[in-house]
Scaffold this active site. Structure first.
Site, mmCIF file in Angstrom:
data_model
loop_
_atom_site.group_PDB
_atom_site.id
_atom_site.type_symbol
_atom_site.label_atom_id
_atom_site.label_comp_id
_atom_site.label_asym_id
_atom_site.label_seq_id
_atom_site.Cartn_x
_atom_site.Cartn_y
_atom_site.Cartn_z
ATOM 1 N N GLY A 33 34.837 1.336 25.608
ATOM 2 C CA GLY A 33 35.893 0.887 25.144
ATOM 3 C C GLY A 33 36.977 1.391 26.055
ATOM 4 C CE LYS B 151 36.331 16.495 19.971
ATOM 5 N NZ LYS B 151 36.523 16.893 17.899
ATOM 6 N NE ARG C 78 33.153 -8.065 20.739
ATOM 7 C CZ ARG C 78 33.063 -7.500 19.217
ATOM 8 N NH1 ARG C 78 33.164 -7.246 18.802
ATOM 9 N NH2 ARG C 78 32.704 -5.677 20.574
ATOM 10 N N GLY D 251 28.552 0.808 21.534
ATOM 11 C CA GLY D 251 27.675 0.912 21.064
ATOM 12 C C GLY D 251 26.258 0.812 21.350
#
Length: 400
Positions: A358, A201, A40, A381
């Site tokens: 991720g 999921k 980062r 996200g």
């Protein structure tokens, strides 16, 4: 001719002699007071260096951890200063607060060629509340606002959203690269478009799937998610991870895809075993022949051959999630075979490939293809919400 961007970049601003409040994401992993992964920090260097080169004074705004409005020594950005200075190769000063006297004195003392890192914005509860007065206190420190934290753009916080409306604002290099890559992949892509969505999921990716069937020409569904779709089509998935209660939802997504002309690609054959463990050999069966006491843990060779063929005819690919349990050998094979094909087509100049999330980044790095995608997003996200078709507050504020 390319359409004009709805947001400005560093190139559009006169930075000479200006204090440039630059929102970055340097929320890096630490161990014993040392940074253990520089990714980062390395990604913000082009923006900071370009501001310095243009005669600007970069003042960095960032969060670290989740202090929830408390001042915590273990979440001080002071711990990151040394690593940042080493990577930048020029002086980085530190102010013990991001507003008030400490911040003002730090900015006033800043000389040409120096960068100032302000303390954790989340030491103030007003940051996450997108508080107007707090944003005004931040904005009072500088002349220009530059957002280089796409990974925080899905949060409407004072340092990502409110402040952008108070100063002349632009996107930094990393933000610009993210937005251009994602616009190229989903906004106005070269067709055919293949989207690969995997993961455990369906429930966590309903919005994503709903958006992609209207954008992609081919949608590859892998991982545990695929089992839910297979079960919804009447396939016996044995002991496999499966959300049987989402069968109706899965059928609705399949119907929506059919109406939109999007081909949904599900496993044709699968790797099975009765428990999730590393093993020497792998057993493949037709997808309709999974025994009751077995689990589907990866796609089989027929499926990967079909996916490879689809990728070979594609112009754009966007990936979020693996095809199987790639962390456990030999159930990595389907994901790795697909990544090999993506790498081949990208390096051959035939494919624009964008990936994020991720597990996706972990699988790509494990397969040693970190340099073989057109763009890999580390935004988590924010990347997912963009793929879902949602408006990101930090981006919308730049556009306004």
């Amino acid at each position: 001719m390319a359409a004009a961007k709805p947001w400005k970049t560093v190139d559009d601003m006169d930075l000479a002699g200006k204090v440039v409040l630059t929102r970055v994401d340097i929320n890096v992993p630490m161990e014993d007071g040392r940074v253990t992964d520089m990714t980062r920090i390395e990604r913000i260097l082009p923006t900071v260096k370009d501001i310095l080169a243009a005669g600007g004074k970069p003042v960095l705004l960032a969060h670290f951890g989740r202090p929830k409005g408390d001042v915590r020594a273990d979440m001080s950005l002071g711990m990151v200063r040394e690593a940042l200075e080493g990577a930048l190769g020029s002086p980085v000063k530190f102010a013990a607060n991001c507003i008030g006297a400490d911040a003002k004195q730090g900015v006033a003392a800043l000389e040409a060629g120096e960068t100032l890192l302000l303390e954790n914005t989340r030491f103030h509860a007003e940051e996450t509340k997108n508080d107007a007065m707090f944003a005004a206190s931040l904005a009072a420190l500088g002349d220009i606002y530059c957002n280089d934290a796409f990974s925080a753009a899905h949060r409407a916080h004072a340092s990502t959203e409110a402040i952008a409306r108070l100063l002349p604002a632009c996107a930094g290099r990393l933000m610009q690269a993210e937005l251009e890559a994602l616009e190229g992949a989903l906004g106005a892509p070269e067709r055919p478009v293949v989207a690969v969505v995997g993961g455990a999921k369906v429930s966590t990716k309903l919005d994503l799937l709903g958006n992609l069937v209207g954008k992609a020409d081919h949608l590859v569904i892998g991982g545990g998610m695929a089992n839910t779709f297979l079960a919804a089509k009447g396939v016996n998935v044995g002991k496999s991870l499966c959300e049987h209660d989402l069968a109706d939802t899965a059928r609705e997504i399949l119907a929506k895809a059919e109406a939109a002309g999007c081909e949904v690609i599900l496993p044709q054959d699968v790797a099975i075993w009765d428990k999730l463990e590393s093993r020497e050999t792998v057993e493949y069966v037709d997808v309709n022949e999974c025994p009751d006491d077995m689990m589907m843990l990866d796609v089989g060779p027929r499926t990967t051959a079909y996916i490879s063929q689809t990728i070979q005819s594609a112009k754009t690919l966007i990936m979020n999630g693996p095809l199987g349990v790639f962390e456990v050998v030999p159930f990595h094979k389907g994901t790795f075979d697909m990544l090999n094909e993506i790498a081949r087509q990208t390096n051959g100049g035939n494919l624009i490939s964008v990936a994020g999330g991720g597990d996706t980044v972990a699988a790509i790095n494990l397969a040693d293809h970190g340099d073989d995608f057109s763009y890999i997003s580390t935004a988590g996200g924010a990347f997912l919400e963009w793929m879902e078709g949602k408006t990101l507050p930090g981006v919308a504020a730049l556009e306004d």
